[in-house]
Design an enzyme around this catalytic site. Structure first.
Site, PDB file in Angstrom:
ATOM      1  N   GLU A 110      -1.791 -93.867 -46.132  1.00 28.75           N
ATOM      2  CA  GLU A 110      -1.665 -92.719 -45.228  1.00 28.75           C
ATOM      3  C   GLU A 110      -2.693 -92.700 -44.092  1.00 28.75           C
ATOM      4  O   GLU A 110      -3.390 -91.696 -43.886  1.00 28.75           O
ATOM      5  CB  GLU A 110      -1.738 -91.416 -46.043  1.00 28.75           C
ATOM      6  CG  GLU A 110      -0.636 -91.333 -47.089  1.00 28.75           C
ATOM      7  CD  GLU A 110      -0.760 -90.132 -48.027  1.00 28.75           C
ATOM      8  OE1 GLU A 110      -1.706 -89.352 -47.856  1.00 28.75           O
ATOM      9  OE2 GLU A 110       0.089 -89.990 -48.915  1.00 28.75           O
TER      10      GLU A 110
ATOM     11  N   GLU B  86       7.543 -94.869 -52.579  1.00 30.20           N
ATOM     12  CA  GLU B  86       7.331 -93.695 -53.431  1.00 30.20           C
ATOM     13  C   GLU B  86       8.562 -92.794 -53.402  1.00 30.20           C
ATOM     14  O   GLU B  86       8.462 -91.573 -53.281  1.00 30.20           O
ATOM     15  CB  GLU B  86       6.081 -92.918 -52.984  1.00 30.20           C
ATOM     16  CG  GLU B  86       4.815 -93.758 -52.988  1.00 30.20           C
ATOM     17  CD  GLU B  86       3.552 -92.992 -52.623  1.00 30.20           C
ATOM     18  OE1 GLU B  86       3.590 -91.745 -52.620  1.00 30.20           O
ATOM     19  OE2 GLU B  86       2.529 -93.644 -52.347  1.00 30.20           O
TER      20      GLU B  86
END
Lengths: 478, 289
Positions: free
Chosen positions: A147, A254
């Site tokens: 991220e 994910e």
């Protein structure tokens, strides 16, 4: 010098349990993506669910390989839960991904709260990477930075800060990861770029900086429910195409979907999005972020109830992935690789055709009232499916006018059916056959008979899913 | 086969010791309780049904805690992964439903190590889903500070699956999630789904470095949707300092990808000259082709 919290005896218990369990309870059923060219895996929590290998063939630890989980106390490394996932994967030949080395969350609190200098922080970061690399030498891949766009990085100064590129700390992280994980694929991972072109462009900026330096091997797209639940297949294709343009492999890292919370909503959203992802040529693997109801990070995302029963989306997913038997969710067949009758022109070269070739009936051969009765007038394509069910068929064709827009179609020894009025297309594009086939598991033969002499056939796609093929389609099985 | 048989003996012996390892009782650590009322669903949650009409396994009759405990204990020392997992997914929820404290005692009797870690995590999550206050009381009484922190984190993780506001309270009560980015990340993801709720929560906190961190994360999310509002948030609500500077740069970067001119106009209003120049450089870099 780091020390391990657990004494030898405790390691022995872990080791014996892992090996013993591995010896005794190897999975009897193949995972849905076993034998496919891409994997379908799942995140794993603190222990390996007994049905994990029933479904998945790739492992990502959900939390146990995050720095804060391993080194909550400075210089005391606790790898025990991470080893459960790693040993489980290695024992079964599954790909193991280390998640994650550098992230602006779930890092050790002592790193930023005890007055360490940047040099000390850097030393700790490098030591963390070095020990992780030593601990998991067979890791298939590593999420080096997690991220970078979405989550601020409190200790990025220790890695060079923004610097001249704006993302020097990411570049440094990858350089270190290459050093300490020399055999693993180095990946980056991000959420929220799926349906946000601005975020995606920022992510691509970082990716291209890394690519230019030869530091990155793949792109992770998290694909969480709070982004996917409101997306459609077209939007997903747009996102995947943007990443594919880098030439790098793409990993859905994910995945989870709630579809509003209901079984039917989740199923519908999986049926809408998953085929697009699975069949995209650049997507090389998909990891779900947990699958057991009540044990996932967000309620509503689970696919298998705690009593072992499957939610409808799980049942569909299994059938979709395993049902086709080809490289993607279905079977891809090159027309010119079938048994092509003498009335057809075979192996016509065309750089825009899939595999560079296609077939078309020889000029002057028309059979509009009934199908040709001999094999000379047919193109026969053999294939097999591993699961019985209802299948749809698509063809990649050119049907340049209303007088060149039809074939005769037959499955196995059934009667020929006329497929007329296929939408006019002067360049290669996909058309869906208006009927479906009920196929049993096993071998089948699909036959095309000529009807009008201008119709051209490049490729066939047979799928139990509801996906729409695009481009030149997937890897052919013939 | 000899290897397997030998392993069975060794595992049985070692794990048998593990499960019966005695730990002294300990008084609960004095920590405050939840400020907000617990939603009814948390008192008797339906998220973990004990039986199901669709299950293919025999339904568990949860009327005998002792039998359930024996079954779980036996499973914990089993080398059969299926048996262990069945116990953790079937018998353990049933035990939690009728006598959660005895499940906690089972954890306490288990030797510290991987088996206990797994058992504790499962007990805590199930317990928290069914009875948050009960789970928190048990966690507070854990003797080992490290284990207490891990268990508290599991409580917060469980609650965060559906109720981030209460999860944040749990983080706060146990003093976890601070200085490791966890607290901020929970708020960040909350903002991704429910921006206003997250913003209301953060703004209701007393002014503190933690509040600034939370607002910075929310601003980063908001900047992707409404950069002007995010700009106002970081300039007016976050205390001047390093956190505010980073937040300003994050908003600037987001804004510049959408409207570089508007971002420049905002940056020009910043009072700090060095901050202004750095933000301008950020815009130039972001907006560059």
């Amino acid at each position: 010098m780091k020390t391990n919290r657990f004494a030898c005896g405790r390691w022995l218990v872990t080791f014996i349990l892992t090996i013993g369990i591995g010896l005794i309870s190897m999975p009897a059923a193949a995972q849905m993506a076993a034998g496919k060219s891409k994997f379908v895996g799942s995140a794993m929590g603190s222990s390996a669910p007994s049905n994990f290998a029933t479904y998945w063939n790739q492992v990502t630890p959900e939390n146990s390989t995050k720095w804060g989980s391993v080194e909550g106390t400075r210089n005391v490394m606790n790898w025990s839960q991470a080893r459960v996932a790693y040993d489980y994967a290695v024992a079964r030949g599954f790909k193991f991904k280390f998640h994650t080395l550098v992230w602006g969350s779930q890092y050790p609190n002592w790193l930023t709260s005890t007055g360490l200098t940047q040099a000390q922080q850097r030393a700790e970061i490098e030591e963390w990477m070095r020990l992780a690399g030593q601990q998991f030498p067979q890791a298939w891949a590593v999420d080096v930075v997690n991220e970078p766009v979405k989550t601020p990085m409190p200790f990025k100064a220790a890695l060079g800060g923004d610097g001249a590129t704006g993302w020097d700390w990411v570049i440094t992280s990858f350089q270190l990861a290459r050093q300490y994980f020399p055999n693993a694929r180095l990946l980056i991972n991000e959420y929220g770029t799926e349906n946000d072109s601005n975020a995606r462009n920022q992510y691509l900026t970082i990716i291209n900086l890394l690519k230019a330096r030869g530091l990155i091997d793949g792109i992770g797209v998290q694909a969480h429910y709070f982004n996917l639940d409101s997306m459609n297949a077209s939007q997903m294709t747009t996102a995947l195409n943007a990443y594919a343009a880098t030439g790098l492999d793409v990993y859905i890292s994910e995945l989870d979907i709630t579809g509003g919370g209901s079984d039917s909503g989740q199923l519908a959203k999986y049926q809408d999005l998953f085929p697009v992802i699975w069949n995209h040529n650049s997507v090389k693997g998909i990891t779900l972020w947990g699958y057991i109801v009540g044990q996932t990070w967000r309620s509503g995302t689970g696919l298998v109830n705690s009593n072992g029963t499957e939610r409808p989306a799980m049942t569909w997913l299994k059938g979709f992935v395993s049902g086709g038997g080809g490289g993607g969710g279905g079977v891809w067949l090159e027309a010119e690789r079938g048994t092509v009758g003498a009335t057809w022109n075979d192996n016509i070269a065309d750089s825009t055709a899939s595999s560079g070739q296609y077939v078309t009936v020889k000029p002057g051969n028309n059979s509009t009232a009934s199908a040709p009765t001999t094999a000379a007038g047919w193109v026969q394509l053999s294939f097999s499916v591993t699961q019985s069910g209802t299948y749809r068929m698509w063809i990649r064709r050119k049907t340049p006018s209303a007088n060149d827009d039809s074939f005769w179609v037959r499955m196995d020894n059934g009667a020929f059916a006329m497929w007329n009025n296929i939408p006019v297309a002067t360049s290669w594009s996909w058309a869906q056959y208006p009927s479906t086939f009920n196929l049993s598991a096993g071998s089948h033969t699909l036959t095309f008979g000529y009807r009008e002499d201008g119709a051209q056939l490049d490729k066939v796609y047979i799928t139990s899913g509801t996906d729409t093929p695009s481009g030149t389609g997937g890897t052919p099985s013939n | 086969m000899k290897v397997v048989v030998a392993s069975l003996f060794v595992i049985g012996a070692l794990a048998g010791l593990a499960v019966n390892w005695p730990l002294p009782p300990r008084a609960a650590v004095a920590e405050p309780g939840l400020r907000r009322p617990i939603p009814a669903a948390r008192v008797a949650s339906a998220r973990h049904p004990m039986t199901s009409s669709s299950t293919s396994r025999p339904a568990i009759v949860p009327d005998d805690g002792a039998t359930l405990i024996r079954t779980i204990q036996r499973a914990l020392v089993s080398v059969d992964a299926d048996e262990r997992e069945r116990a953790l997914t079937n018998e353990l929820p049933a035990l939690i439903a009728i006598d959660a404290k005895s499940a906690g005692e089972l954890v306490a009797r288990t030797e510290p190590g991987p088996v206990r870690d797994v058992l504790r995590a499962r007990v805590v999550r199930l317990w928290a889903a069914a009875d948050l206050n009960g789970a928190m009381d048990w966690v507070k009484a854990l003797d080992d500070a490290g284990e207490r922190r891990l268990a508290a984190s599991d409580v917060a993780t469980e609650i965060a699956t559906s109720d981030p506001a209460t999860a944040l309270e749990v983080f706060d009560i146990f003093g976890i999630g601070r200085a490791d980015g966890t607290l901020e990340h929970v708020v960040q993801l909350w903002a991704e789904e429910h921006l206003q709720e997250a913003l209301d929560y953060a703004q209701a906190q007393e002014r503190s470095p933690t509040r600034d961190q939370l607002l910075a994360r929310i601003a980063a999310v908001q900047a992707a949707r409404d950069p002007a509002a995010a700009a106002a948030l970081v300039t007016h609500e976050i205390t001047p300092g390093a956190v505010q500077r980073d937040a300003i740069f994050a908003v600037t970067r987001q804004w510049a990808t959408r409207d570089a001119d508007a971002a420049l106009n905002w940056v020009a209003t910043l009072a700090d000259a060095s901050l202004r120049e750095r933000a301008k450089a950020e815009i130039a870099r972001t907006a560059a082709p």
